[in-house]
Scaffold this motif. Structure first.
Motif, mmCIF file in Angstrom:
data_model
loop_
_atom_site.group_PDB
_atom_site.id
_atom_site.type_symbol
_atom_site.label_atom_id
_atom_site.label_comp_id
_atom_site.label_asym_id
_atom_site.label_seq_id
_atom_site.Cartn_x
_atom_site.Cartn_y
_atom_site.Cartn_z
ATOM 1 N N ASN A 129 107.682 28.489 105.339
ATOM 2 C CA ASN A 129 108.355 29.542 106.124
ATOM 3 C C ASN A 129 108.703 29.022 107.515
ATOM 4 O O ASN A 129 108.737 29.772 108.483
ATOM 5 C CB ASN A 129 107.477 30.801 106.241
ATOM 6 C CG ASN A 129 107.319 31.539 104.934
ATOM 7 O OD1 ASN A 129 107.989 31.223 103.943
ATOM 8 N ND2 ASN A 129 106.434 32.524 104.908
ATOM 9 N N SER A 133 112.370 33.080 113.298
ATOM 10 C CA SER A 133 111.859 34.388 112.933
ATOM 11 C C SER A 133 112.328 35.422 113.947
ATOM 12 O O SER A 133 112.411 35.149 115.144
ATOM 13 C CB SER A 133 110.329 34.355 112.897
ATOM 14 O OG SER A 133 109.808 35.639 112.642
ATOM 15 N N ASN A 158 109.350 38.463 110.629
ATOM 16 C CA ASN A 158 108.104 37.971 111.214
ATOM 17 C C ASN A 158 107.055 37.806 110.119
ATOM 18 O O ASN A 158 106.347 38.743 109.778
ATOM 19 C CB ASN A 158 107.636 38.952 112.286
ATOM 20 C CG ASN A 158 106.415 38.453 113.040
ATOM 21 O OD1 ASN A 158 106.068 37.272 112.983
ATOM 22 N ND2 ASN A 158 105.747 39.344 113.747
ATOM 23 N N ARG A 161 103.783 31.750 108.951
ATOM 24 C CA ARG A 161 104.664 30.578 108.915
ATOM 25 C C ARG A 161 104.073 29.431 109.717
ATOM 26 O O ARG A 161 103.295 29.629 110.647
ATOM 27 C CB ARG A 161 106.048 30.933 109.472
ATOM 28 C CG ARG A 161 106.044 31.431 110.904
ATOM 29 C CD ARG A 161 107.383 32.084 111.287
ATOM 30 N NE ARG A 161 107.395 32.518 112.689
ATOM 31 C CZ ARG A 161 106.931 33.683 113.107
ATOM 32 N NH1 ARG A 161 106.376 34.525 112.247
ATOM 33 N NH2 ARG A 161 106.980 34.014 114.391
ATOM 34 N N ASP A 519 115.098 36.058 104.291
ATOM 35 C CA ASP A 519 113.816 35.655 103.739
ATOM 36 C C ASP A 519 113.940 35.199 102.286
ATOM 37 O O ASP A 519 114.780 35.701 101.529
ATOM 38 C CB ASP A 519 112.838 36.823 103.782
ATOM 39 C CG ASP A 519 112.659 37.389 105.178
ATOM 40 O OD1 ASP A 519 111.548 37.289 105.703
ATOM 41 O OD2 ASP A 519 113.630 37.940 105.733
#
Length: 775
Positions: A129, A133, A158, A161, A519
């Motif tokens: 990830n 963000s 968020n 990550r 995402d």
């Protein structure tokens, strides 16, 4: 053997263990992870709340602390002689004294770490990830720089990550119930190796934690199994909240056993890691045990009744409601997709209604560019998506337009397959041509489809993501239907692009849901598999089949591989729910759902036919059976407390929505989960048989066995142990026939066998796959 010897000598020096059988086993594990400059560390930590106070590492089989005496017994065994896999069992016991608020852990520490390593935790972490963000909550607004910017970086909500910034440390704190398979994985491009650690959901003290910690220099990283999970913060839907995790208090004699399987293997690239994961994801937890409780035909009757009763006429037109309100949302969550199973009923009344909805969609929602708007209120107001006040143009999801193209062509094909081609409105075909042409224009101009477009002009409003995952499939179908080879070329080019950029290079697909950012998500993964199998269907080029196999492995990372243990008093636990096969939504929306949004996932069945790999059949069987677990069937199986046959999208193994939500349904319904159930009931056979190979696969909620097979044919015994009568679709063919692509409307011709509740029957199938008699 060099790795084994080096690891063993290093371990003896480091730990001071005596040279015995246990140490030699530890040496094998150390040698295994040593190929990645790693070693195994075992520890215990005392906590104040979720704050660690003191950590002690085990340097021998016993550990003396201020509070008591610990004993560690580790047994390790290669899965096979010379194997790249090892099973490890770490047994912790407090022999003397007490230990307050204490957790234990096994860590795999890797030196020589590279930030370029691909990190995977199934269903929640893809490529670490490690992306920009935004926001601090569900479905955050996009910043201005994401609009009309071809260079926009992949941007996520968020989420847990690893740091995108260099020179910063980062920690991912998860628990096993955040994952589709309790595991952590990575691929090292430098070492050309893959690492996977599999574990069980929980031990005697609760769910196990999964922690990935990268140092500030980003040159070392630890993968830790914490017993129990001890997160400071629990991940929510694009935000975080206090976990409430508590370390247990131990007294003398208390024990806990942590089991894991560790793999280190050669891997040239991310697809190799994904493929290996798919093969081993059930190897520690074992095969799951799906329950037969809801025959596909009975479900179809329930769900089509709901859909039929939801047909409405408003000032703007007539349609089946795709949601619980009277507004119309196109694609994605059922609009103009729930029409397909209604058309498949081959009922004159429903066929007329389907035609009315198609007229409505084509008349009210297609923009000048050929792209469609994403929705319309019952009052006639066109909806915009991901709008920003500084950009007044109405936007629409590329995903929805991809759905429209694919499903509009599928409707046209089904009209013809049922003998009703004369009822096709030529305006539907014109609309499909315009949409295929719009996608083609966008591809030629930008070399991608983007995430959001402006239907009035055809301009891409937001670039990047895999939002157009289904578009190559739609273009392939349109190219064949309208005999336009240019569209097939665009479909192939786009599929190549998405595969290379997203799957091969990043190990993820994402951004095609209307309520997430860009995402990683399951819907784009399954949607892209639809496209790859469509290209294989129309080109017979095996390169698409090879890509489809990798993509199916990616889909498996989103699909629960075992039957999670839910809280004792939760609804799912009380129902005895077996949720292996539920499909996680996205790294933002941390819940599983009944089915792939929105499809039957029949492309997995097509992939099984083409390859013979039973893992694909098992995957689709799991998905279908998990779907049934979520269906409300009063008075026997109450889930939504809504309409009979209803279901909703939340199957929640985790605490992402708070601990009280774990294992509990919500009293509502989602049209899309009902739609993909109807599609599974139609587009998947209940029983599949290869007559000349005695290969039998059962997808429906019945049992089937081969009693006899000879030159005259095959006798199959079917048992229905459910409460409901079943009309079981049977698809039989020879092995040679299985190498031919399956028609998109093949299900229309599958014979049905009626098996009453509690009944057993036999059927005779000729060598050529014809059902000759039932007795």
């Amino acid at each position: 053997m060099n790795y084994l010897k080096t690891g063993l000598v290093w371990l003896i020096i480091l730990t001071g263990f005596h040279l015995n059988a246990q140490t030699r086993a530890l040496g094998f594990a150390e040698a295994l992870v040593g190929q990645l400059k790693g070693h195994v560390r075992v520890s215990m930590t005392r906590f104040n709340g979720t704050t660690p106070i003191k950590t002690n590492n085990f340097t021998s089989g016993s550990l003396k602390t201020d509070e008591g005496l610990w004993q560690l017994n580790v047994s390790q065994k290669p899965v096979l002689t010379g194997s790249e896999e090892v099973d490890i069992q770490a047994a912790f016991e407090l022999k003397q004294g007490i230990a307050t608020a204490t957790a234990v852990a096994v860590s795999f520490d890797f030196a020589g770490w590279k930030r370029e390593n691909y990190v995977l935790v199934p269903a929640i972490v893809y490529n670490g990830n490690r992306y920009r963000s935004i926001g601090n909550g569900y479905n955050p607004d996009y910043p201005i720089d994401m609009y009309y910017n071809p260079k926009v970086p992949l941007t996520i909500s968020n989420e847990p990550r690893l740091s995108i910034e260099k020179g910063q440390s980062s920690v991912l704190e998860l628990q096993t119930t955040n994952t589709a398979t309790p595991s952590m994985c990575f691929f090292s491009p430098g070492e050309k190796k893959g690492f996977i650690v599999l574990t069980e959901q929980q031990t005697e003290v609760g769910n196990t934690g999964l922690t990935i910690a990268e140092n500030k220099a980003q040159d070392s990283c630890s993968f830790t199994l914490n017993v129990p999970a001890m997160r400071k913060l629990a991940a929510g839907f694009g935000d975080f909240h206090k976990s409430g995790d508590l370390a247990p208090n131990w007294k003398a004699g208390d024990k806990v056993v942590l089991k894991m399987r560790v793999l280190v293997f050669d891997a040239k690239n991310i697809p190799d890691l994904l493929s290996k994961f798919f093969k081993v994801r059930k190897s520690l937890t074992g095969e799951n045990q799906p329950r037969n409780q809801l025959p596909m035909s009975h479900y179809l009757n329930l769900a089509t009744t709901i859909c039929s009763n939801n047909f409405i006429t408003v000032s703007t037109g007539s349609y089946y409601k795709p949601e619980n309100n009277r507004d119309f949302q196109l694609g994605w969550v059922s609009g103009m997709m729930n029409t397909y199973p209604m058309l498949a009923l081959n009922d004159a009344k429903e066929r007329t209604r389907v035609a009315q909805e198609l007229d409505f969609v084509v008349d009210k929602l297609q923009g000048k560019s050929g792209y469609f708007y994403g929705g319309i209120k019952e009052t006639g107001e066109i909806m915009t998506e991901k709008a920003n006040p500084q950009f007044p143009a109405v936007q629409a999801m590329v995903r929805k337009n991809s759905d429209v193209l694919l499903w509009l062509i599928k409707h046209l094909m089904l009209f013809k397959a049922q003998g009703h081609g004369g009822e096709i409105n030529r305006e539907w075909e014109t609309a499909a041509r315009k949409l295929a042409a719009a996608f083609t224009t966008t591809w030629k101009k930008h070399g991608e489809f983007g995430q959001y477009i402006v239907p009035e002009t055809g301009e891409i409003a937001v670039f990047n993501s895999t939002a157009g995952a289904i578009a190559p499939g739609g273009l392939a179908l349109a190219a064949d239907y309208f005999k336009n080879p240019e569209w097939l070329k665009v479909a192939e080019a786009a599929a190549d692009y998405y595969y290379k950029r997203d799957v091969f290079a990043q190990g993820l697909t994402g951004g095609d849901c209307g309520d997430i950012s860009q995402d990683a998500n399951s819907e784009s993964a399954f949607g892209f598999l639809e496209s790859l199998m469509a290209l294989y269907h129309y080109t017979q080029d095996r390169k698409w089949l090879e890509k489809a196999e990798v993509q199916a492995a990616l889909c498996a990372t989103w699909t629960i591989s075992y039957d999670p243990i839910f809280p004792q008093n939760s609804q799912i636990a009380k129902l005895g729910g077996k949720m292996a096969g539920a499909v996680w939504a996205s790294i933002q929306n941390k819940h599983a759902a009944p089915g792939a949004c929105t499809s039957s996932a029949d492309y997995l069945f097509k992939l099984y036919r083409a390859t013979g790999n039973k893992l694909y059949a098992d995957l689709i069987r799991d998905i279908q059976h998990a779907h049934a677990e979520a269906v409300n069937v009063p008075p026997y199986h109450l889930t939504t407390n809504n309409l009979p046959g209803s279901s909703m999208e939340r199957i929640q193994p985790s605490d992402a929505e708070g601990r009280a939500s774990t294992g509990n349904f919500i009293n509502t319904r989602n049209s899309w989960t009902e739609t993909n159930g109807m599609l599974m009931a139609l587009e998947l056979p209940g029983i599949y048989l290869q007559t000349d190979r005695n290969k039998l696969v059962v997808f429906d909620h019945v049992e089937a066995t081969i009693l006899k097979s000879d030159e005259k044919g095959t006798v199959v015994r079917i048992k229905n142990s459910t409460r409901f009568d079943a009309d079981v679709a049977v698809f039989a063919e020879t092995f040679a026939k299985s190498k031919n692509p399956l028609s998109y409307t093949a299900f229309v011709k599958w014979p049905k066998v009626n098996v009453k509740a509690g009944e057993e029957i036999s059927m005779h199938i000729s060598e050529l796959g014809k059902l000759s008699r039932i007795y």
